[in-house]
Write an enzyme that holds these catalytic residues in place. Sequence first.
Site, PDB file in Angstrom:
ATOM      1  N   ASP A  57     -14.959   2.194   8.859  1.00  0.00           N
ATOM      2  CA  ASP A  57     -15.319   1.966   7.459  1.00  0.00           C
ATOM      3  C   ASP A  57     -15.642   0.484   7.241  1.00  0.00           C
ATOM      4  OD1 ASP A  57     -15.898   2.617   4.864  1.00  0.00           O
ATOM      5  OD2 ASP A  57     -13.815   2.623   4.175  1.00  0.00           O
TER       6      ASP A  57
ATOM      7  N   LYS B 272       0.846  -1.189   0.000  1.00  0.00           N
ATOM      8  CA  LYS B 272       0.000   0.000   0.000  1.00  0.00           C
ATOM      9  C   LYS B 272       0.877   1.233   0.000  1.00  0.00           C
ATOM     10  CE  LYS B 272      -3.970   2.130   2.306  1.00  0.00           C
ATOM     11  NZ  LYS B 272      -5.031   1.957   3.328  1.00  0.00           N
TER      12      LYS B 272
END
Length: 815
Positions: free
Chosen positions: A206, A115
Amino acid sequence: MLKKPGSAEWAAILDAFDHLSALSSGREEAIAAMELLPEVEAGVRAMLATSEHSGVLDRPVALPEMGPTFDYASLAPDMIVGSFRVERLIGRGGSGEVYLAHRMRGDFDQRAALKMLRPEAASRFHRFEDERRMLGGLEHPGIARLIDGGIAPDGRPYMVLEYVEGSEITAWCAAERADLSTRLQLFLQLCDAVRYAHAQLIVHRDLKPGNILVDRTGRARLLDFGIAMLIDPLAFDRTATRALATPCYAAPEQLNGGKLSVATDIYSLGAVLYELLSGHDPWRFGEDDLWQTMLRRMLHEEPPAPSATAQDPNVTRTQIAGDLDAIVGKAMRRSPADRYTSVDALADDIRRHQALQPVAALSGSRAYRVRRLIRRNRWSLGAAAIITLVLLAGVGGTAWQARMAAEERDVARSEAARLEAVNQAMMQVFRDARDPARIKKMSATDLIDGTANRLAQSLPPESAESASIVAALADLHLMVENRSGARSLIEAAMARGIGRNDPPGAARLKLKLATVLVADRRFDEARRLLEAVDRFWQTDPRRFRREHVEAIGARAFMLRLEGKRDEGIALLMANMAEAERAYAGYDRDLATRYTNLVTHLSEAGRPDEALVIVRRGQAVLAGNEQQYSNGALNLMRLEAGLATRQGDLGAAAALLSKVVAERRARAGRSTALAVDLLRYARLLNLQGQPRKALQLLDEALPISAEHIGPETPATLLIELARADALSDLGRVENAERLLAAVLTRLEAQQPIDTTHAVSLLTRARLALVRRNVAGARAAMLGARSRFAQLGAAASVYHQDMKAMDDRLSRAVRTR
């Protein structure tokens, strides 16, 4: 056409709207100065236009048309970042990109998710570092693990995460046509991961299907803590973490700037559960939905019950209605104070539903609905109407509590009758035991057999207590491993009509008989009985939840004996939560369930999973102050067996030594002590300590002969172990005479069982002592063949076989 906004665009839209709506003039200049993305600007303008009308969000304003997007990758294939080589872009969010990468090692291929912070998101450097720091503190099987991190050659931070191969949870459920039970188990796995994060003071913020994958093993895995927040307000500046969650799953406080907490994640979990049950998100947003309509519904309404809108063909509306509707509704209440107080509380309610117990969500749902009705209509409802509503809610709650009390009272009465039956049976046995003429030269098996049959014949068939007494007497037979006695007793009682005035008692007798038939491998007869009692348990599932759990155990036992071990294990694992609740307060039964599951897993060659269940059982029993109960000691004995099969004989010996000491102190001369002494002595023989082993076996032999019987497999196995110890001590002739006596008694026994196979191991040992290698080899071939016939049940003798193979190999080399 414009791109439809994602989570990053939503964040930008709301931030811009907050700023612009406060301006009384100069909005156009401010919009131009912001240099917003086209889709963000269109969204902000729509919200501003709506807000200028009375009745905010009531006037429909269409979303701008959205078109396709064209993502780019800032890293090219084969680029090197740290010790990883980039393969391809696999995901892109508001501030980051995720690449599939491989670790650069010649002999070690590790796939990972790399990432990177996107170049245009450099201002979020500290937020990226927060995420990396949080992930570094998380170690849980349900959360993708942080592997590495650092600064890339271009100066951007990166982190390397465990690459989870799998599908989004909703897509997986659709593809696998997952039933309700499977979906709830996945959801409970997700709850466990979120609970762990909360325990580390982290709120995910989330939670959505896109961040939950089901991996190749069928386990739910939680991803992407990119906008997570530390609960500790001093950990870092919250003003830097105002990124927005995906709206369909976001709690109202995330949309209106309210305080975020663990309740925020609980709302999102409810939304995920909603979709798992119904097949769509709670708000059913489509391409043509209007932004202002969406926001108004999320901020001021609650979603319809999932059962009312369900469209998944694999979960029916009937399955959802009631408990699950209430659970979702409580998790998704607009006010955080009205939701579950913790993820554990939510998960517990799911487990209560699975265990057919009353769920907490329903206990407060009526009062909650009444409070909302009063709040919505407080000016139009008169005082009398409000009082009436409150009283109705109270009466309803009282009626529900009364019904629950009546059900618990019925269960308690049934249990009291069963215990009284046990008392009567045991009193009769003890009366017979006081008669010296009767107990002379009688084993416990003989004593119970005669007493049980005589008592059963005297019971009146019309009595409602007779079935419970017969069941208790059958348990006494089974306690001393006398299955034929238990079967004959139950069949004779049923033939006399016992239980005809006591349907629950008759069903329990059939269940007990089915369990015996399974052990005797009479599967068709057992299956018919189990199907019959299952139909009866369903007439009142809450009252008969323990019996239902027992029937599950019998079915799993049958699958194990039929060679379908994995199916049996799956059945027991899926039923474990229900069993723990059904057996609450019945530690012996609960320990038996753990023991059975550990045995299944061990025989299936799954020792790591078996050890997890051992630890779970030990923790539960210790929490009930039963860490040295018979059931807990049985689990410790199984733990020793697992250590033995792993080759850790020292650890196994330490465990068995403790088991024997505790059993002596707590149970005295008992069947369980005889079995423990045998297991420990066998291990000592393997370790080359025959003298100590013989001492234990000399203690075990009279106990087994008295409590189990002189001709039973347990007693004969003790005698064979004594022959092994005598052989290793050089007392060969004594060992040979003992073996010959055992073989004579075995000739009359059918079918061939473990004792026959073990006798061949003893024969091989004695042949080697006499330097008869050919005889030893023949005996070993016979033992191997017999153990193969026995299948997984012979796995406990794996180390014994290995030790004899080693002895035989050494003898062949030295010839």
